[in-house]
Scaffold this motif. Structure first.
Motif, PDB file in Angstrom:
ATOM      1  N   ASP A 284     151.003  37.571  42.581  1.00  0.00           N
ATOM      2  CA  ASP A 284     152.305  37.789  41.559  1.00  0.00           C
ATOM      3  C   ASP A 284     151.188  38.415  40.762  1.00  0.00           C
ATOM      4  OD1 ASP A 284     154.075  37.617  43.337  1.00  0.00           O
ATOM      5  OD2 ASP A 284     154.821  35.694  42.895  1.00  0.00           O
ATOM      6  N   LYS A 285     150.462  37.571  39.553  1.00  0.00           N
ATOM      7  CA  LYS A 285     149.768  37.709  39.013  1.00  0.00           C
ATOM      8  C   LYS A 285     148.492  38.758  38.556  1.00  0.00           C
ATOM      9  CE  LYS A 285     152.020  34.506  36.143  1.00  0.00           C
ATOM     10  NZ  LYS A 285     152.931  34.614  35.025  1.00  0.00           N
ATOM     11  N   GLN A 286     148.001  38.995  39.777  1.00  0.00           N
ATOM     12  CA  GLN A 286     147.141  40.395  39.818  1.00  0.00           C
ATOM     13  C   GLN A 286     147.713  41.713  40.346  1.00  0.00           C
ATOM     14  OE1 GLN A 286     143.630  39.901  40.079  1.00  0.00           O
ATOM     15  NE2 GLN A 286     144.042  41.813  40.899  1.00  0.00           N
ATOM     16  N   GLU A 287     149.070  41.680  40.713  1.00  0.00           N
ATOM     17  CA  GLU A 287     149.695  42.991  40.754  1.00  0.00           C
ATOM     18  C   GLU A 287     150.110  43.612  39.758  1.00  0.00           C
ATOM     19  OE1 GLU A 287     153.443  44.900  42.682  1.00  0.00           O
ATOM     20  OE2 GLU A 287     153.481  42.633  42.332  1.00  0.00           O
ATOM     21  N   SER A 288     150.193  43.317  37.880  1.00  0.00           N
ATOM     22  CA  SER A 288     149.957  43.674  37.414  1.00  0.00           C
ATOM     23  C   SER A 288     148.516  43.524  36.799  1.00  0.00           C
ATOM     24  CB  SER A 288     150.470  42.604  35.933  1.00  0.00           C
ATOM     25  OG  SER A 288     150.530  41.322  35.645  1.00  0.00           O
ATOM     26  N   LEU A 289     147.928  43.269  37.142  1.00  0.00           N
ATOM     27  CA  LEU A 289     146.259  43.184  36.876  1.00  0.00           C
ATOM     28  C   LEU A 289     145.431  44.263  37.097  1.00  0.00           C
ATOM     29  CD1 LEU A 289     144.866  39.383  36.835  1.00  0.00           C
ATOM     30  CD2 LEU A 289     145.549  40.694  34.958  1.00  0.00           C
ATOM     31  N   GLU A 290     146.430  44.695  38.242  1.00  0.00           N
ATOM     32  CA  GLU A 290     145.252  46.030  39.429  1.00  0.00           C
ATOM     33  C   GLU A 290     145.781  47.235  38.669  1.00  0.00           C
ATOM     34  OE1 GLU A 290     145.971  45.077  43.280  1.00  0.00           O
ATOM     35  OE2 GLU A 290     145.116  43.516  43.860  1.00  0.00           O
TER      36      GLU A 290
ATOM     37  N   GLY B 273     134.516  43.383  29.404  1.00  0.00           N
ATOM     38  CA  GLY B 273     134.755  45.473  28.673  1.00  0.00           C
ATOM     39  C   GLY B 273     134.122  46.633  29.282  1.00  0.00           C
ATOM     40  N   ARG B 274     132.900  46.007  29.177  1.00  0.00           N
ATOM     41  CA  ARG B 274     131.145  47.365  29.630  1.00  0.00           C
ATOM     42  C   ARG B 274     132.018  48.223  30.588  1.00  0.00           C
ATOM     43  NH1 ARG B 274     125.185  46.242  28.434  1.00  0.00           N
ATOM     44  NH2 ARG B 274     124.735  48.113  28.240  1.00  0.00           N
ATOM     45  N   PHE B 275     132.199  47.126  31.498  1.00  0.00           N
ATOM     46  CA  PHE B 275     132.159  48.575  33.189  1.00  0.00           C
ATOM     47  C   PHE B 275     133.116  47.881  33.649  1.00  0.00           C
ATOM     48  CE2 PHE B 275     128.023  46.588  32.985  1.00  0.00           C
ATOM     49  CZ  PHE B 275     127.439  47.408  32.391  1.00  0.00           C
ATOM     50  N   ILE B 276     134.481  49.015  33.335  1.00  0.00           N
ATOM     51  CA  ILE B 276     135.638  49.105  33.768  1.00  0.00           C
ATOM     52  C   ILE B 276     135.993  49.351  35.738  1.00  0.00           C
ATOM     53  CG2 ILE B 276     137.735  50.359  33.777  1.00  0.00           C
ATOM     54  CD1 ILE B 276     137.290  48.877  31.523  1.00  0.00           C
ATOM     55  N   ASN B 277     135.592  50.156  35.952  1.00  0.00           N
ATOM     56  CA  ASN B 277     135.917  50.740  38.503  1.00  0.00           C
ATOM     57  C   ASN B 277     134.858  49.500  38.729  1.00  0.00           C
ATOM     58  OD1 ASN B 277     136.376  53.645  37.152  1.00  0.00           O
ATOM     59  ND2 ASN B 277     134.691  54.293  36.871  1.00  0.00           N
ATOM     60  N   THR B 278     133.803  49.532  38.249  1.00  0.00           N
ATOM     61  CA  THR B 278     133.614  48.012  39.484  1.00  0.00           C
ATOM     62  C   THR B 278     134.505  46.874  39.413  1.00  0.00           C
ATOM     63  OG1 THR B 278     132.293  46.763  37.452  1.00  0.00           O
ATOM     64  CG2 THR B 278     131.228  48.208  38.316  1.00  0.00           C
ATOM     65  N   GLN B 279     134.835  47.178  38.486  1.00  0.00           N
ATOM     66  CA  GLN B 279     135.895  45.178  38.644  1.00  0.00           C
ATOM     67  C   GLN B 279     137.034  45.256  39.992  1.00  0.00           C
ATOM     68  OE1 GLN B 279     138.717  44.924  35.151  1.00  0.00           O
ATOM     69  NE2 GLN B 279     137.416  45.156  34.159  1.00  0.00           N
ATOM     70  N   VAL B 280     137.022  46.699  40.816  1.00  0.00           N
ATOM     71  CA  VAL B 280     138.061  46.524  42.024  1.00  0.00           C
ATOM     72  C   VAL B 280     137.267  45.414  42.694  1.00  0.00           C
ATOM     73  CG1 VAL B 280     136.295  48.457  42.725  1.00  0.00           C
ATOM     74  CG2 VAL B 280     138.414  48.377  42.861  1.00  0.00           C
TER      75      VAL B 280
END
Length: 338
Positions: free
Chosen positions: A302-308, A94-101
């Motif tokens: 299919d699951k990743q789509e909603s996560l993105e 939860g600390r770093f958001i943008n880096t999840q890309v």
């Protein structure tokens, strides 16, 4: 007498100036992985380049072990417990958001391409947003494609993966595992041997390198994915005050060796040890490798789509104007680096 005093003063000033010019900066360098791990060795190689490029005005004192555990490393560098180190962004959820890309599935089949592309996207979009505020970011990078490893059985489907217990390293793979209904526990990489050898966990999600690095001789099965099941975002960093105190010339040396050159060093280092693990340790212990079929890949996609979509909303709230566009550009950049 006055002339003698003037000459003495001039000589003293010259000696002082000479001493100031020859003064060196010593960085305390920490690694929470063993000295033989690729991240430790590349960090040392970077330090060697720093000493050479600065003609010895900057040097590294590499500590025999990390000053803190992996999850506390970012704060340790920020607060000056160490001057240089690296960490996994996902170790503090939860600390770093943008880096999840850089953590999404199917990004690429080698660490060099994803690391260099990630650095370019980071410089363009993420660095200005200051998510890593408090430290001087030297580089960002990724490991090689993530794989499902276990000691029990071939994993050919999402359902089979659900029957096992896995250690994971955090980040997007944590959220993806929850969405897939898998039994996973977030633990730092160095704990993997104990978790698997005692049977607390049946397997782990890792790049190829880790089987050799952490001596996971109990692993017998590997399920690979085109472009990897996941990736991991790393940040290589320096204490900000230490950097600010450097001379302009020394700052220029640090900057020259940072960014893409450092990202490439870490990526290339990881690719070498990934290959060595596949050809050495895994082959020797008889690890059976299979590639996930189309149905398994589609189940993940299919699951990743909603996560993105969820990530894009969170990243936009953090100031990233077009998250989906940045992700598309990242994927295109990976292809360019290849």
């Amino acid at each position: 007498m006055k002339l003698r005093y003037a000459l003495a003063t001039a000589v003293s000033a010259t000696l002082l100036a000479s001493g100031a010019a020859s003064a060196e900066t010593v960085f305390t360098v920490s690694s929470w992985l063993p000295p033989t791990h690729t991240l430790s060795t590349v960090q040392k190689d970077w330090c060697d380049k720093l000493a050479k490029e600065s003609a010895g005005s900057m040097k590294c004192n590499i500590l025999p072990k990390g000053v803190v555990s992996a999850p506390g490393t970012f704060d340790a560098v920020r607060d000056g417990l160490a001057d240089i180190s690296y960490t996994v962004d996902g170790y503090t959820p939860g600390r770093f958001i943008n880096t999840q890309v850089a953590e999404f599935p199917f990004l690429g089949d080698d660490a060099t391409a994803t690391s260099v592309a990630y650095q370019r996207i980071y410089d363009k979009y993420f660095a200005p947003l200051g998510e890593h505020r408090g430290v001087k970011v030297l580089a960002v990078f990724t490991h090689g494609p993530g794989i499902i490893f276990n000691s029990k059985m071939p994993v050919t489907s999402a359902a089979e993966a659900s029957s096992l217990k896995f250690r994971i390293g955090g980040g997007n793979i944590n959220e993806l595992s929850k969405a897939m209904g898998w039994n996973t526990t977030l633990k730092p990489a160095p704990e993997s041997f104990e978790l698997l050898s005692t049977g607390v966990m049946d397997g782990t999600f890792f790049p190829d390198e880790s089987i050799a690095s952490f001596k996971l001789s109990m692993v017998k099965h590997a399920t690979t994915f085109p472009g990897g099941l996941y990736n991991t975002s790393f940040v290589f960093m320096m204490n900000q005050d230490k950097y600010k105190a450097l001379s302009a010339a020394d700052k220029a040396v640090v900057d020259k060796l940072s960014g893409e050159p450092a990202a490439r060093m870490f990526g290339e280092g990881w690719d070498k040890v990934d290959a060595a693990s596949r050809d050495g340790a895994q082959k020797a212990q008889g690890v059976a490798r299979i590639m996930a079929d189309k149905a398994f890949v589609k189940a993940v996609a299919d699951k990743q789509e909603s996560l993105e979509t969820r990530w894009a909303a969170a990243a936009q709230a953090k100031g990233l104007k077009d998250p989906k566009g940045a992700l598309a550009e990242f994927r295109a950049e990976i292809a360019k680096v290849k």
